[in-house]
Design a protein around this motif. Structure first.
Motif, PDB file in Angstrom:
ATOM      1  N   UNK A 164       0.838  -1.208   0.000  1.00  0.00           N
ATOM      2  CA  UNK A 164       0.000   0.000   0.000  1.00  0.00           C
ATOM      3  C   UNK A 164       0.873   1.260   0.000  1.00  0.00           C
ATOM      4  N   UNK A 165       1.913   1.241   0.796  1.00  0.00           N
ATOM      5  CA  UNK A 165       2.794   2.417   0.861  1.00  0.00           C
ATOM      6  C   UNK A 165       3.465   2.694  -0.473  1.00  0.00           C
ATOM      7  N   UNK A 166       3.994   1.615  -1.067  1.00  0.00           N
ATOM      8  CA  UNK A 166       4.720   1.797  -2.325  1.00  0.00           C
ATOM      9  C   UNK A 166       3.762   2.144  -3.457  1.00  0.00           C
ATOM     10  N   UNK A 167       2.577   1.591  -3.404  1.00  0.00           N
ATOM     11  CA  UNK A 167       1.574   1.929  -4.420  1.00  0.00           C
ATOM     12  C   UNK A 167       1.208   3.410  -4.329  1.00  0.00           C
ATOM     13  N   UNK A 168       1.018   3.896  -3.099  1.00  0.00           N
ATOM     14  CA  UNK A 168       0.663   5.306  -2.909  1.00  0.00           C
ATOM     15  C   UNK A 168       1.790   6.206  -3.419  1.00  0.00           C
TER      16      UNK A 168
END
Lengths: 372, 372
Positions: free
Chosen positions: A356-360
């Motif tokens: 989720x962090x890297x996608x954001x």
């Protein structure tokens, strides 16, 4: 030409490069502060002039956004088993990447003859200003600035190795981490050289060669290596390490291509640099590499790299780059790489919060060139 | 401005810088050859342009006299217990110092704007020539040369760490060796900076500050650190390590001061460089620092650093430097340091053959300025 820092500092940069969030970046600041305190004390014991160089380097490092440390820490924190967690090691590793980044930034500025970074004089700029104040002529002052920048970059490069050496972990992981650092340096120097050589050549490089340059110059040390190193230190499975590394590679290429598009089509307030600086420099980008394969190229080829490029001419180039499909092509290259980056994050072993962090983060990068 | 290499290569240099002799310097060549083979293969896989940079660096490294590796190997071989001897580690350590030396030489040439080293074009010179051949103007070509030199030096610096990492020894010795490398880099960058800053300043530095500069710039990485590292790897007693380090420090200062004297009073055939290049550059030396404290200084101050200095003016400066006692003073500083270097070698723990080798080396250095 160094990518991450082209985004403005401060809160307004959040949409462009969101922080992976929740990481002990504060400890990275402390480690860096300690590193400089130690260096300054030793430098002062040598000679007051040496202390000044250390202070100049410290100021250069202070301006960074800590993007690479954040990636190291994100990968580490989400992948390390709680029992194995030794956050101090991850912090040292993260700080090492920040010094590596500083080394490249300072040397890149010498190569690009830039004297300002993020709106303030960089190492070269400070020494150049001082020499001018002391009555030196322009050439001597520029030379004094370049010499100081070269030496400050060497200090930072050596500092990256020094901090990495303090990471305490199993010997094989340690070796692996050093290999990652070495490989990042190897790739980045190659990328920087290609950047210089391609700009110098009258022939426009192929789009493939441009992508290879972007990968070497930006992606490896800014995305791949920080994620890989954080995962290795965390003791992640090799398939997870590989998935993150590959994701980082494509994210880095996407980032560089987006940065190149903004370097031509972006506004001063967003990129923090002159609107048509890249065009005036004749900076080789995927945008231009594609345009050079189109018949419309003949209308702008003579303007690219012209030191006296006017605003009207820059606008003309932009129109041609849009009409010939170069802009769309570059954005599609970035989108394609962003998609691949996301695909690699689908690996089962990548914990959802890390994904989720890297996608954001990637979303934030792509939003910069997506229609609002 | 880099010291050891001012002596000409080849057999004729023997009296100036005698080899400690009997060392497996040949293995150092093999390690370096392997390092470059590996680097070139990886570079070629990146881009042909990167291979060219590696080749240029390899040529720069090929020109070295291997003086630092010889000191590492001399200390190691005479101090290691036969049972503990693992010559391969000493060879790696020695090769690491050679790459460190190359990094400084290549960066020093960028800072000094030198394009020739030991009679052939250096990294910057090769890239500059190529750019000129490609039709670049002088400024662009110089910039292309400097950029390549900067990046090649970075490769060599990183390579020094890389080779040192391959040394297999007890963890505490390993840490110690890395500390020595770090300290050598720290001191050398400081010395190089001082060299640049002092040359830029219109005020002549004090003789003490000049000695400190000589120590930082030359002595630490060329004498102290190689001897210290070789002794540490051999597992020598700390008092022996300290004695060798101190001896190396004074030997290094003696060497630098002798080199400075020859830079003004030496002949072209011996120093391998123009007779009055140092005077024309206005290079700060113990010689000039002393002369600046004498009333005769007013007769030559305006000539020092004049880019159009004539042979007659240089001869005038030499006469004044001799008459005011600057030459004798510098030689006495060198003799004094050489004597101290020998005193430290009297330590009981320094094996006689090592003492004899280092004494012969120092003798060779001093013979260059002693009356025949």
């Amino acid at each position: 030409m160094e990518p991450w820092t082209t985004a403005p500092a401060g809160p307004s940069s959040a949409p462009e490069m969101p922080s992976p969030g929740g990481n002990p970046v504060g400890r990275v600041e402390e480690v860096l502060a300690q590193f400089f305190m130690d260096g300054k004390l030793r430098a002062a014991a040598t000679d007051p002039a040496y202390l000044t160089l250390w202070e100049a380097l410290e100021q250069a490092v202070a301006g960074g956004k800590r993007s690479r440390p954040q990636l190291v820490l994100a990968a580490y924190q989400h992948l390390a088993r709680p029992a194995e967690r030794a956050a101090e090691n991850a912090v040292l590793l993260a700080a090492s990447f920040e010094l590596l980044h500083s080394a490249f930034v300072v040397h890149d500025d010498v190569i690009d003859r830039d004297t300002v970074r993020r709106g303030v004089p960089n190492v070269s700029g400070r020494y150049r200003q001082r020499a001018l104040r002391d009555g030196a002529d322009a050439d001597t002052a520029a030379h004094a600035g370049d010499s100081a920048g070269l030496l400050a970059g060497d200090l930072a490069l050596s500092g990256a190795y020094r901090l990495l050496r303090r990471v305490r972990t199993a010997p094989e992981r340690r070796e692996r981490l050093h290999d990652i650092l070495d490989e990042a340096i190897f790739a980045s120097i190659g990328g920087e050289l290609l950047d210089v050589e391609l700009s110098r050549s009258p022939v426009m490089p192929t789009p493939e060669r441009m992508c290879r340059t972007a990968r070497c110059k930006t992606s490896v040390y800014s995305f791949e290596a920080p994620l890989e190193a954080g995962a290795v230190l965390a003791g992640a499975d090799s398939s997870v390490v590989a998935a993150l590394t590959s994701s980082g590679r494509h994210a880095g290429i996407a980032y560089q291509v987006v940065d190149d598009v903004l370097g031509v089509f972006g506004h001063h307030s967003r990129t923090g640099k002159a609107d048509w600086g890249d065009l005036r420099e004749g900076k080789r980008t995927v945008l231009l590499a594609y345009a050079a394969t189109r018949p419309e190229w003949q209308h702008i080829a003579h303007l690219i790299g012209s030191p006296h490029l006017t605003a009207a001419e820059a606008e003309h180039i932009r129109r041609v780059l849009t009409d010939c499909g170069a802009r769309d092509h570059a954005i599609s290259v970035a989108e394609d790489n962003a998609r691949r980056a996301l695909d690699f994050l689908e690996h089962d072993g990548v914990p959802s919060p890390l994904r989720a962090e890297l996608t954001a983060l990637l979303q934030g990068v792509m939003d910069r060139v997506r229609p609002e």
